[in-house]
Design an enzyme around this catalytic site. Structure first.
Site, PDB file in Angstrom:
ATOM      1  N   ASP A 168      10.875  68.228  40.897  1.00 35.81           N
ATOM      2  CA  ASP A 168      11.359  67.487  42.058  1.00 35.81           C
ATOM      3  C   ASP A 168      11.192  65.980  41.866  1.00 35.81           C
ATOM      4  O   ASP A 168      10.577  65.285  42.678  1.00 35.81           O
ATOM      5  CB  ASP A 168      10.606  67.958  43.308  1.00 35.81           C
ATOM      6  CG  ASP A 168      11.168  67.342  44.588  1.00 35.81           C
ATOM      7  OD1 ASP A 168      12.341  66.928  44.589  1.00 35.81           O
ATOM      8  OD2 ASP A 168      10.416  67.260  45.572  1.00 35.81           O
ATOM      9  N   ASN A 420       1.777  71.844  36.446  1.00 33.20           N
ATOM     10  CA  ASN A 420       1.912  71.628  37.892  1.00 33.20           C
ATOM     11  C   ASN A 420       2.798  72.707  38.487  1.00 33.20           C
ATOM     12  O   ASN A 420       3.952  72.885  38.067  1.00 33.20           O
ATOM     13  CB  ASN A 420       2.530  70.266  38.190  1.00 33.20           C
ATOM     14  CG  ASN A 420       2.739  70.071  39.693  1.00 33.20           C
ATOM     15  OD1 ASN A 420       1.801  69.809  40.422  1.00 33.20           O
ATOM     16  ND2 ASN A 420       3.992  70.230  40.151  1.00 33.20           N
ATOM     17  N   ASN A 474      -1.830  72.540  45.786  1.00 35.10           N
ATOM     18  CA  ASN A 474      -0.771  71.808  46.487  1.00 35.10           C
ATOM     19  C   ASN A 474      -0.387  72.618  47.718  1.00 35.10           C
ATOM     20  O   ASN A 474       0.066  73.767  47.591  1.00 35.10           O
ATOM     21  CB  ASN A 474       0.460  71.632  45.600  1.00 35.10           C
ATOM     22  CG  ASN A 474       0.235  70.674  44.452  1.00 35.10           C
ATOM     23  OD1 ASN A 474      -0.825  70.062  44.340  1.00 35.10           O
ATOM     24  ND2 ASN A 474       1.234  70.519  43.598  1.00 35.10           N
ATOM     25  N   TYR A 476       1.418  72.497  51.799  1.00 32.59           N
ATOM     26  CA  TYR A 476       2.245  71.743  52.738  1.00 32.59           C
ATOM     27  C   TYR A 476       2.328  72.454  54.086  1.00 32.59           C
ATOM     28  O   TYR A 476       3.387  72.558  54.695  1.00 32.59           O
ATOM     29  CB  TYR A 476       3.646  71.529  52.142  1.00 32.59           C
ATOM     30  CG  TYR A 476       3.637  70.561  50.979  1.00 32.59           C
ATOM     31  CD1 TYR A 476       3.732  69.186  51.203  1.00 32.59           C
ATOM     32  CD2 TYR A 476       3.515  71.004  49.677  1.00 32.59           C
ATOM     33  CE1 TYR A 476       3.716  68.295  50.142  1.00 32.59           C
ATOM     34  CE2 TYR A 476       3.493  70.115  48.607  1.00 32.59           C
ATOM     35  CZ  TYR A 476       3.596  68.761  48.855  1.00 32.59           C
ATOM     36  OH  TYR A 476       3.572  67.875  47.794  1.00 32.59           O
ATOM     37  N   TYR A 480       6.547  72.301  54.838  1.00 37.85           N
ATOM     38  CA  TYR A 480       7.464  73.347  54.380  1.00 37.85           C
ATOM     39  C   TYR A 480       7.252  74.653  55.136  1.00 37.85           C
ATOM     40  O   TYR A 480       8.173  75.476  55.235  1.00 37.85           O
ATOM     41  CB  TYR A 480       7.308  73.588  52.874  1.00 37.85           C
ATOM     42  CG  TYR A 480       7.775  72.426  52.035  1.00 37.85           C
ATOM     43  CD1 TYR A 480       9.075  71.932  52.131  1.00 37.85           C
ATOM     44  CD2 TYR A 480       6.914  71.802  51.141  1.00 37.85           C
ATOM     45  CE1 TYR A 480       9.500  70.858  51.371  1.00 37.85           C
ATOM     46  CE2 TYR A 480       7.330  70.734  50.368  1.00 37.85           C
ATOM     47  CZ  TYR A 480       8.622  70.265  50.491  1.00 37.85           C
ATOM     48  OH  TYR A 480       9.033  69.202  49.732  1.00 37.85           O
ATOM     49  N   TRP A 556       0.354  63.403  48.640  1.00 44.74           N
ATOM     50  CA  TRP A 556       1.646  63.341  47.971  1.00 44.74           C
ATOM     51  C   TRP A 556       2.591  62.559  48.875  1.00 44.74           C
ATOM     52  O   TRP A 556       2.918  63.027  49.946  1.00 44.74           O
ATOM     53  CB  TRP A 556       2.209  64.740  47.710  1.00 44.74           C
ATOM     54  CG  TRP A 556       3.408  64.713  46.822  1.00 44.74           C
ATOM     55  CD1 TRP A 556       4.723  64.871  47.183  1.00 44.74           C
ATOM     56  CD2 TRP A 556       3.407  64.507  45.409  1.00 44.74           C
ATOM     57  NE1 TRP A 556       5.532  64.780  46.096  1.00 44.74           N
ATOM     58  CE2 TRP A 556       4.763  64.558  44.996  1.00 44.74           C
ATOM     59  CE3 TRP A 556       2.423  64.262  44.472  1.00 44.74           C
ATOM     60  CZ2 TRP A 556       5.132  64.385  43.655  1.00 44.74           C
ATOM     61  CZ3 TRP A 556       2.779  64.101  43.157  1.00 44.74           C
ATOM     62  CH2 TRP A 556       4.119  64.164  42.759  1.00 44.74           C
ATOM     63  N   LYS A 575       7.915  61.169  50.818  1.00 40.81           N
ATOM     64  CA  LYS A 575       6.544  61.479  51.236  1.00 40.81           C
ATOM     65  C   LYS A 575       5.557  60.358  50.940  1.00 40.81           C
ATOM     66  O   LYS A 575       4.345  60.514  51.145  1.00 40.81           O
ATOM     67  CB  LYS A 575       6.071  62.768  50.572  1.00 40.81           C
ATOM     68  CG  LYS A 575       6.810  64.022  51.023  1.00 40.81           C
ATOM     69  CD  LYS A 575       6.182  65.283  50.461  1.00 40.81           C
ATOM     70  CE  LYS A 575       6.945  66.515  50.887  1.00 40.81           C
ATOM     71  NZ  LYS A 575       8.277  66.600  50.262  1.00 40.81           N
TER      72      LYS A 575
END
Length: 599
Positions: A168, A420, A474, A476, A480, A556, A575
């Site tokens: 991304d 990642n 990670n 969200y 999300y 992030w 972000k």
């Protein structure tokens, strides 16, 4: 032709000299891949245009076909070899070329290298003459496949072939970093490795030196403090130096010793000398604690990108200074090189300023399931003989080795991240990653190793986290998932994090964030508003503060950055706590209040 490997960065010393080849190069795209067979390296490029080096080529022309181009890319320039380099070994050194390159010196093919963010070089002594001009030609290729790191695929569309990738951020490419000619003696220092420690007020610097063409010669080491005072000496290719009244490198305090490595003959004449900066410090994982110099450390900072308008992934000294000034202003003490090795200039700057780094390979996008939630269905299996396979793993392993070889002596680097957000909840993932952790630990047994886990492999489902020394997550919640519903997000996030805490390992939240359009405000916080970004961060911080195993938070992202086009991204990823041109959003001030006691 030689195969490119990592090596000592070119350096000016009493026995060495460098010539940086940055500037305007000739440049030509080669969509038909005709240039190699046509021998474009044998003379001036047939239809060149100007191109800056270092820089990503994508945004430097007013041409959409150039910005989105994938395939063969030619760079060329002539340079005069310094006439004072007679009888020296002459090396052509590229700090990186994204994502692979083959290089010629005049008509001679001298080196090829796979991997877009680590250096490679060739001994070109036999092909050049000091005082004369030489033509340097680099055939760079930015195509991604299932056997590249990061991966991608070429797909057929109604408009022709198109490059698809799953990371991304925009696939900036070209020669992002400096190119050098360098002169060294024939008898020379080839590599230096240092491992530091301390007991009480006595420090230790264990060193290993590799040399070449050095029969009958001796290695001598001299360690000096920041004032230039000699504090220890040694002889031999391996040894340990004891440092009384040691001055430690520490977060926020980038203190350096200088280790001079000399190659001397039996009359003590110095034939080669190389200087290695040394920060004496220790790193240790103990239970759920992450210790630097024996003290618990809490990561405060960001996932960052090498990303700027116009120059793409090239960093100018001005940009480096500005970004680190903003890190200091906001109270950050660390960042992750997401999602690739950064320029060595950036790591040097972090060393000097006591900024702590999680150093990451370019293994991003190894997850076909992730696209189904964010970028649209992929239609591929992640790990299979036809997609990400054993050949991919060999490229990945080499990327790990090259990263560690390049960055092993940086005191700022405290943790290796080998990937990642890969798929990590399948047997294929477990089989793929198990040997890669072994590769990292064999290359550097002194630092912890981890990878960054994605939401699709929550606690209890991940099969790769068992190999990690530190859990990097990670998440969200509130963006999300549970979008706009921070109360529900807080409950779900608290529940999952408690599961990870039961593993008994330190946890770093390596990504959490909400897209925010600068200047978009809402009386009742709504997604994309600056107020929602602040409330979102506050919710996450309550969750972190309630979990003792959490030893760090990396928002992030540091700044907005460019991505591929799509309905999920409006002019890039938003972000950032700062805009792409480094203007603060409300979140930047909120983070400053949390991270700085004097704010």
């Amino acid at each position: 032709m030689t195969k490119g490997t990592t090596m000592l960065r070119p350096q000016d010393t009493a026995t060495r000299e460098t010539k940086r080849l940055d500037g305007i190069w000739s440049f030509q795209l080669d969509g038909d891949s005709a240039g190699r067979d046509a021998g474009w390296f044998g003379g001036p490029l047939p239809s060149p245009r100007d191109m800056a080096v270092p820089a990503s080529f994508n945004d430097l022309t007013a041409d959409a076909a150039v910005r989105d181009y994938f395939g063969d890319i030619w760079y060329q320039r002539t340079v005069r070899v310094p006439r004072g380099w007679a009888d020296q070994r002459i090396v052509l050194h590229f700090e990186s070329a994204t994502h692979r390159a083959t290089v010629w010196v005049d008509d001679h093919e001298v080196v090829s290298h796979e991997g877009g963010y680590t250096p490679f070089e060739a001994d070109v002594t036999e092909f050049v003459s000091p005082g004369d001009e030489v033509r340097i030609t680099a055939l760079v290729n930015n195509t991604l496949s299932f056997q590249s790191i990061p991966p991608g695929v070429i797909e057929d569309t109604a408009a022709g072939k198109a490059q698809r990738y799953w990371h991304d951020f925009f696939n900036f490419a070209g020669i992002h970093r400096s190119v050098w000619l360098a002169a060294t003696p024939q008898a020379r220092v080839e590599d230096v490795t240092v491992v530091t420690g301390f007991s009480g007020d006595v420090g230790s610097v264990d060193y290993t030196v590799e040399t070449a063409d050095s029969d009958g010669l001796e290695v001598r080491t001299l360690l000096r403090d920041a004032t230039g005072r000699e504090v220890a000496t040694g002889t031999g290719a391996t040894g340990s130096l004891s440092v009384a009244d040691v001055h430690l490198w520490a977060p926020g305090h980038g203190y350096f010793y200088d280790l001079e490595v000399q190659l001397v003959d039996d009359t003590s004449v110095v034939l080669d000398t190389y200087h290695q900066s040394v920060g004496i410090r220790t790193v240790e994982v103990r239970g759920t604690e992450f210790l630097i110099n024996g003290d618990p450390f809490y990561f405060k900072g960001f996932g960052m990108h090498e990303d700027h308008s116009t120059i793409g992934k090239a960093h100018s000294p001005a940009h480096v200074v500005q970004d680190f000034e903003l890190l200091d202003w906001i109270g950050a003490n660390s960042f992750r090189t997401s999602h690739y090795p950064y320029s060595e200039d950036v790591l040097d700057h972090a060393d000097r300023h006591g900024i702590v780094i999680i150093d990451e390979t370019a293994a991003v996008g190894l997850n076909m399931g992730l696209g189904g939630g964010i970028f649209g269905g992929q239609g591929y299996t992640t790990f299979s003989p036809e997609t990400i396979n054993e050949s991919t793993r060999e490229v990945h392993a080499q990327a790990i080795r090259e990263l560690i070889t390049r960055d092993k002596n940086h005191p700022s680097v405290v943790l290796w991240s080998i990937a990642n957000e890969p798929e990590s909840d399948t047997e294929g993932a477990e089989d793929y990653f198990r040997p890669l952790f072994d590769v990292a630990r064999e290359a550097d047994p002194t630092r912890p190793v981890g990878f960054v886990n994605v939401m699709l492999a929550p606690h209890g489902a991940c099969r790769v986290s068992q190999f990690a020394d530190v859990l990097m997550l990670n998440r969200y919640y509130g963006w999300y998932v549970h979008t706009g519903d921070l109360a529900s997000a807080e409950v779900a996030w608290t529940e999952e994090l408690a599961g990870w805490a039961s593993e008994g390992k330190p946890i770093v939240i390596t990504e959490y964030g909400a897209d925010t359009l600068a200047g978009n405000h809402s009386l009742t916080p709504q997604p994309w508003s600056e107020e929602y970004q602040v409330d979102y961060l506050d919710m996450n911080h309550r969750v972190f503060d309630a979990c003792e195993a959490v030893v760090g938070e990396h928002v992030w992202n540091f700044a907005d950055f460019a991505t591929t086009s799509g309905i999920m991204r409006v002019d890039g990823n938003k972000k950032g706590a700062f805009t792409r041109d480094r203007k603060p959003k409300a979140a930047a001030f909120a983070l400053r209040r949390r991270w700085r006691k004097d704010a």
